[in-house]
Design a protein around this motif. Structure first.
Motif, PDB file in Angstrom:
ATOM      1  N   ALA A   1       9.640   4.867  -6.137  1.00  0.00           N
ATOM      2  CA  ALA A   1       8.746   4.296  -5.196  1.00  0.00           C
ATOM      3  C   ALA A   1       9.554   3.403  -4.168  1.00  0.00           C
ATOM      4  O   ALA A   1       9.444   3.373  -3.146  1.00  0.00           O
ATOM      5  CB  ALA A   1       7.789   3.671  -5.811  1.00  0.00           C
ATOM      6  N   ASP A   2      10.289   2.805  -4.914  1.00  0.00           N
ATOM      7  CA  ASP A   2      11.029   1.757  -3.968  1.00  0.00           C
ATOM      8  C   ASP A   2      12.066   2.184  -2.752  1.00  0.00           C
ATOM      9  O   ASP A   2      12.141   1.875  -1.965  1.00  0.00           O
ATOM     10  CB  ASP A   2      11.992   0.683  -4.842  1.00  0.00           C
ATOM     11  N   ASP A   3      12.870   3.298  -3.369  1.00  0.00           N
ATOM     12  CA  ASP A   3      13.759   3.958  -2.560  1.00  0.00           C
ATOM     13  C   ASP A   3      13.189   4.778  -1.325  1.00  0.00           C
ATOM     14  O   ASP A   3      13.290   4.788  -0.228  1.00  0.00           O
ATOM     15  CB  ASP A   3      14.499   5.118  -3.324  1.00  0.00           C
TER      16      ASP A   3
ATOM     17  N   ALA B   1       0.729  -1.119  -0.084  1.00  0.00           N
ATOM     18  CA  ALA B   1       0.082  -0.028   0.008  1.00  0.00           C
ATOM     19  C   ALA B   1       0.898   1.292  -0.063  1.00  0.00           C
ATOM     20  O   ALA B   1       0.432   2.225  -0.619  1.00  0.00           O
ATOM     21  CB  ALA B   1      -0.946   0.023   1.309  1.00  0.00           C
ATOM     22  N   ILE B   2       1.830   1.166   0.747  1.00  0.00           N
ATOM     23  CA  ILE B   2       2.756   2.258   0.797  1.00  0.00           C
ATOM     24  C   ILE B   2       3.410   2.478  -0.476  1.00  0.00           C
ATOM     25  O   ILE B   2       3.388   3.641  -1.031  1.00  0.00           O
ATOM     26  CB  ILE B   2       4.009   2.240   1.945  1.00  0.00           C
ATOM     27  N   TRP B   3       3.926   1.517  -1.049  1.00  0.00           N
ATOM     28  CA  TRP B   3       4.477   1.487  -2.305  1.00  0.00           C
ATOM     29  C   TRP B   3       3.640   2.122  -3.453  1.00  0.00           C
ATOM     30  O   TRP B   3       4.069   3.018  -4.224  1.00  0.00           O
ATOM     31  CB  TRP B   3       5.052   0.064  -2.812  1.00  0.00           C
ATOM     32  N   ARG B   4       2.391   1.677  -3.404  1.00  0.00           N
ATOM     33  CA  ARG B   4       1.227   2.008  -4.451  1.00  0.00           C
ATOM     34  C   ARG B   4       1.363   3.582  -4.469  1.00  0.00           C
ATOM     35  O   ARG B   4       1.246   4.341  -5.387  1.00  0.00           O
ATOM     36  CB  ARG B   4       0.115   1.322  -4.489  1.00  0.00           C
ATOM     37  N   TYR B   5       1.141   3.984  -2.989  1.00  0.00           N
ATOM     38  CA  TYR B   5       0.819   5.379  -2.897  1.00  0.00           C
ATOM     39  C   TYR B   5       2.072   6.269  -3.244  1.00  0.00           C
ATOM     40  O   TYR B   5       1.940   7.493  -3.979  1.00  0.00           O
ATOM     41  CB  TYR B   5       0.758   5.530  -1.194  1.00  0.00           C
ATOM     42  N   LEU B   6       3.309   5.810  -3.001  1.00  0.00           N
ATOM     43  CA  LEU B   6       4.457   6.490  -3.305  1.00  0.00           C
ATOM     44  C   LEU B   6       4.803   6.471  -4.973  1.00  0.00           C
ATOM     45  O   LEU B   6       5.141   7.305  -5.724  1.00  0.00           O
ATOM     46  CB  LEU B   6       5.847   5.941  -2.701  1.00  0.00           C
ATOM     47  N   ALA B   7       4.554   5.443  -5.541  1.00  0.00           N
ATOM     48  CA  ALA B   7       4.379   5.251  -6.849  1.00  0.00           C
ATOM     49  C   ALA B   7       3.622   6.161  -7.702  1.00  0.00           C
ATOM     50  O   ALA B   7       3.910   6.784  -8.622  1.00  0.00           O
ATOM     51  CB  ALA B   7       4.166   3.695  -7.574  1.00  0.00           C
ATOM     52  N   GLY B   8       2.419   6.474  -7.129  1.00  0.00           N
ATOM     53  CA  GLY B   8       1.437   7.410  -7.741  1.00  0.00           C
ATOM     54  C   GLY B   8       1.841   8.782  -7.453  1.00  0.00           C
ATOM     55  O   GLY B   8       1.668   9.765  -8.186  1.00  0.00           O
ATOM     56  N   ARG B   9       2.644   9.185  -6.523  1.00  0.00           N
ATOM     57  CA  ARG B   9       3.090  10.361  -6.187  1.00  0.00           C
ATOM     58  C   ARG B   9       4.504  10.836  -7.002  1.00  0.00           C
ATOM     59  O   ARG B   9       4.641  11.888  -7.630  1.00  0.00           O
ATOM     60  CB  ARG B   9       3.662  10.809  -4.695  1.00  0.00           C
ATOM     61  N   VAL B  10       5.287   9.887  -6.916  1.00  0.00           N
ATOM     62  CA  VAL B  10       6.584   9.943  -7.462  1.00  0.00           C
ATOM     63  C   VAL B  10       7.174   9.135  -8.751  1.00  0.00           C
ATOM     64  O   VAL B  10       8.281   9.302  -9.537  1.00  0.00           O
ATOM     65  CB  VAL B  10       7.756  10.227  -6.645  1.00  0.00           C
TER      66      VAL B  10
ATOM     67  N   GLU C   1      13.051   4.169   2.697  1.00  0.00           N
ATOM     68  CA  GLU C   1      13.097   5.266   3.551  1.00  0.00           C
ATOM     69  C   GLU C   1      11.910   5.583   4.333  1.00  0.00           C
ATOM     70  O   GLU C   1      12.367   5.558   5.818  1.00  0.00           O
ATOM     71  CB  GLU C   1      13.435   6.524   2.641  1.00  0.00           C
ATOM     72  N   THR C   2      10.861   5.149   4.142  1.00  0.00           N
ATOM     73  CA  THR C   2       9.707   5.209   5.176  1.00  0.00           C
ATOM     74  C   THR C   2       9.779   4.404   6.156  1.00  0.00           C
ATOM     75  O   THR C   2       9.492   4.658   7.226  1.00  0.00           O
ATOM     76  CB  THR C   2       8.238   5.115   4.134  1.00  0.00           C
ATOM     77  N   PHE C   3      10.184   3.130   5.732  1.00  0.00           N
ATOM     78  CA  PHE C   3      10.198   2.183   6.494  1.00  0.00           C
ATOM     79  C   PHE C   3      11.241   2.205   7.687  1.00  0.00           C
ATOM     80  O   PHE C   3      11.224   1.775   8.928  1.00  0.00           O
ATOM     81  CB  PHE C   3       9.955   0.512   6.259  1.00  0.00           C
ATOM     82  N   LEU C   4      12.345   2.550   6.945  1.00  0.00           N
ATOM     83  CA  LEU C   4      13.463   2.974   7.940  1.00  0.00           C
ATOM     84  C   LEU C   4      13.212   4.116   9.152  1.00  0.00           C
ATOM     85  O   LEU C   4      13.606   3.823  10.099  1.00  0.00           O
ATOM     86  CB  LEU C   4      14.627   3.295   6.934  1.00  0.00           C
ATOM     87  N   ALA C   5      12.619   5.097   8.375  1.00  0.00           N
ATOM     88  CA  ALA C   5      12.210   6.299   9.290  1.00  0.00           C
ATOM     89  C   ALA C   5      11.165   5.688  10.391  1.00  0.00           C
ATOM     90  O   ALA C   5      11.211   6.065  11.559  1.00  0.00           O
ATOM     91  CB  ALA C   5      11.806   7.284   8.560  1.00  0.00           C
TER      92      ALA C   5
END
Length: 172
Positions: A25-27, A11-20, A31-35
């Motif tokens: 999105a992978d990077d 879900a986070i990846w899909r959101y990020l792919a839609g934004r950037v 970063e999201t899960f590391l943070a």
């Protein structure tokens, strides 16, 4: 955090792919899960479910990514206006011309809407087709073509307004 990753990464990846776009999105998901892992001690279950908290982190990662991209383009603009970034002498005339055109267009690239700039750069720099850009940005190919046409028209108009001058006796 491993369980949260398994449950919410898609879900986070899909959101990020839609934004950037999927290229970033992978990077940004990493970063999201590391943070999230680093800040887990700040998570408050009373404020909402973990997925909402992760989406907040992901949104901040997108904003940071956009700021970095704009800073990079502004640096390129500053270098170009200072005349420091001359292309190497071993480049072909076409490469030199493309380099100079890009330097003149940077201010106008900065004025484009984020999505229009993403579309233009994914096609021009990454060599993607409108269909591939649509997949990366979760847009219909017709929307990509329409926005690409609009962005190109704006850049052409801006380029027509800028005088082209020859330097050091060169013909452009």
């Amino acid at each position: 955090m491993g369980l949260l990753f398994e449950q919410h990464h898609a879900a986070i990846w899909r959101y990020l792919a839609g934004r950037v776009g999927s290229a970033h999105a992978d990077d940004l998901a990493a970063e999201t899960f590391l943070a999230g892992h680093r800040r887990w001690h700040t998570y408050d279950p009373e404020q909402g479910p973990p997925i909402a908290w992760l989406f907040g982190i992901a949104t901040r990662a997108v904003h940071s990514h956009r700021r970095d991209e704009l800073r990079h383009l502004r640096r390129m603009q500053a270098i170009a206006s200072a005349g420091v970034d001359e292309p190497p002498a071993d480049q072909s005339i076409d490469q030199v011309d493309a380099h100079r055109r890009l330097q003149r267009l940077i201010p106008d690239l900065l004025q484009l809407d984020d999505t229009d700039r993403d579309i233009l750069l994914l096609i021009a720099w990454a060599g993607l087709s409108p269909t591939q850009v649509g997949e990366a940005l979760e847009l219909l190919p017709a929307t990509v073509r329409s926005r690409l046409h609009r962005a190109r028209r704006r850049l052409r108009r801006a380029e027509e307004l800028q005088p082209v001058t020859a330097e050091k006796g060169e013909t452009l």
